[in-house]
Design a protein around this motif. Structure first.
Motif, PDB file in Angstrom:
ATOM      1  N   HIS A 104      42.345  45.192  30.779  1.00  9.76           N
ATOM      2  CA  HIS A 104      41.481  44.486  31.891  1.00  9.76           C
ATOM      3  C   HIS A 104      41.029  42.891  31.261  1.00  9.76           C
ATOM      4  N   SER A 105      40.400  43.002  29.967  1.00  4.77           N
ATOM      5  CA  SER A 105      40.059  41.672  29.643  1.00  4.77           C
ATOM      6  C   SER A 105      41.296  40.657  29.326  1.00  4.77           C
TER       7      SER A 105
ATOM      8  N   GLU B 259      42.171  41.933  42.273  1.00  5.29           N
ATOM      9  CA  GLU B 259      41.589  42.356  41.336  1.00  5.29           C
ATOM     10  C   GLU B 259      41.199  44.089  41.500  1.00  5.29           C
TER      11      GLU B 259
ATOM     12  N   HIS C  24      43.509  35.329  35.061  1.00  8.12           N
ATOM     13  CA  HIS C  24      42.693  35.286  36.317  1.00  8.12           C
ATOM     14  C   HIS C  24      41.865  33.940  36.236  1.00  8.12           C
ATOM     15  N   ASP C  25      40.803  34.154  35.072  1.00 14.42           N
ATOM     16  CA  ASP C  25      40.064  33.058  35.067  1.00 14.42           C
ATOM     17  C   ASP C  25      40.584  31.593  34.827  1.00 14.42           C
TER      18      ASP C  25
ATOM     19  N   GLN D  23      41.828  39.380  32.710  1.00 14.91           N
ATOM     20  CA  GLN D  23      40.802  38.479  33.175  1.00 14.91           C
ATOM     21  C   GLN D  23      40.979  37.148  32.575  1.00 14.91           C
TER      22      GLN D  23
END
Length: 346
Positions: A216-217, A185, A223-224, A220
């Protein structure tokens, strides 16, 4: 009253989208020489078996969409039913068809899965992983088509190199960012910030901070999703294999339409490649259903096959691959809303 206004606004947007798309098709048919006459002539000699094959290929794509969602859902909840996944897939097709850049499909799939009883985090993971896997397979598929059919399309399609480079480059950058974000990240953040500041310096990005927060959101979410879904290679390979079959079947629809017109001689692999490129190019059109862009790119890539019958071919192709998604997706959205209302009232 407010709820009624919201529903009216949503329905009005769908109606405007349909009118816009239908208007583009009718414009092509009525303003080009021989469009209607060619359609009438083809209708008399249409080979219905091949046309049925095109319809069945579209239905198979719907089923495979549900199958891929169900694979991921059952990984999270083993007792999850295929009927729920299929409904979520169809609702995704509907909202992808009526929203700019197909942005409404994934959020509505998440909302639908949540309403069906899945945890919101799980629903987000399923949709995020499904989207990423499909995008990876599409890019790999397109790269394979470029490798095998590059000279053919460079010779026969104007601006082919520019269109494919833009499409492949954009998709590859997105996938690379997602993968890098999952691995590191901090590294991704540094690259992203530096790139946006550089673009801002050359006046290519007005608000770098706001753009960074948005990208970025989005990263994310993936990623989550990857953390929640886990590292199951058999699961991802199964979804990838299904997505490859789905893309192949969708790409065969123009060939089936071509054969239904009693036309011969075109290479099936070349037509599959053409449809993959059409999908990549039209994905960047900001209008709902890629209206205008989808028709134009189909004309660009398939004009050399259908020749004078290109506009009737576009009409049939859009009916099978676009309008059918809206009609049947709408049916499943209506059924799903009724089921949720009945469940809430109990």
């Amino acid at each position: 009253m407010a709820e009624e206004k919201r529903k009216f606004g949503k329905n009005l947007f769908v109606i405007i989208t349909l009118i816009l798309s239908v208007g583009i098709l009718l414009y092509f048919l009525f303003t080009t020489g021989g469009g209607i006459e060619t359609l009438a002539r083809i209708a008399k000699t249409l080979r219905r078996t091949w046309l049925l094959a095109a319809v069945l290929a579209a239905v198979a794509c719907w089923l495979l969409e549900g199958f891929e969602i169900n694979l991921l859902c059952r990984h999270m909840k083993p007792n999850w039913k295929f009927s729920r996944s299929f409904s979520a897939g169809m609702i995704g097709f509907l909202y992808s068809a009526v929203t700019p850049f197909a942005t409404g499909g994934q959020p509505m799939q998440m909302y639908t899965l949540s309403n069906m009883g899945m945890d919101t985090g799980m629903a987000g993971s399923v949709v995020a992983v499904k989207t990423l896997v499909y995008q990876v397979v599409m890019v790999l598929y397109a790269l394979l088509m470029v490798a095998t059919k590059l000279h053919y399309f460079q010779t026969n399609v104007t601006n082919f190199a520019f269109l494919t480079i833009v499409g492949l480059f954009t998709n590859c950058i997105f996938i690379a960012l997602v993968v890098l974000f999952m691995l590191s990240e901090k590294t991704t953040d540094r690259i992203l910030r530096s790139t946006l500041l550089l673009l801002h310096r050359f006046k290519l990005c007005r608000h770098p901070k706001a753009r960074y927060e948005k990208i970025h959101s989005q990263l994310q979410v993936f990623h989550d999703a990857s953390k929640m879904m886990g590292n199951s290679a058999p699961l991802y390979l199964s979804v990838m294999a299904s997505a490859a079959v789905q893309i192949t079947l969708n790409s065969l629809i123009p060939f089936f339409i071509y054969r239904s017109f009693n036309m011969r001689g075109a290479s099936v692999t070349a037509m599959i490649a053409a449809q993959v490129f059409v999908a990549m190019v039209s994905a960047f059109v900001p209008l709902p259903g890629s209206s205008g862009g989808a028709e134009s790119s189909f004309y660009l890539f398939f004009g050399l096959y259908f020749k004078s019958a290109i506009f009737p071919a576009i009409l049939l192709w859009r009916l099978i691959t676009y309008y059918a998604n809206i009609v049947f997706g709408g049916i499943f959205a209506y059924i799903g809303s009724k089921m949720n209302m009945e469940r809430d009232s109990q």
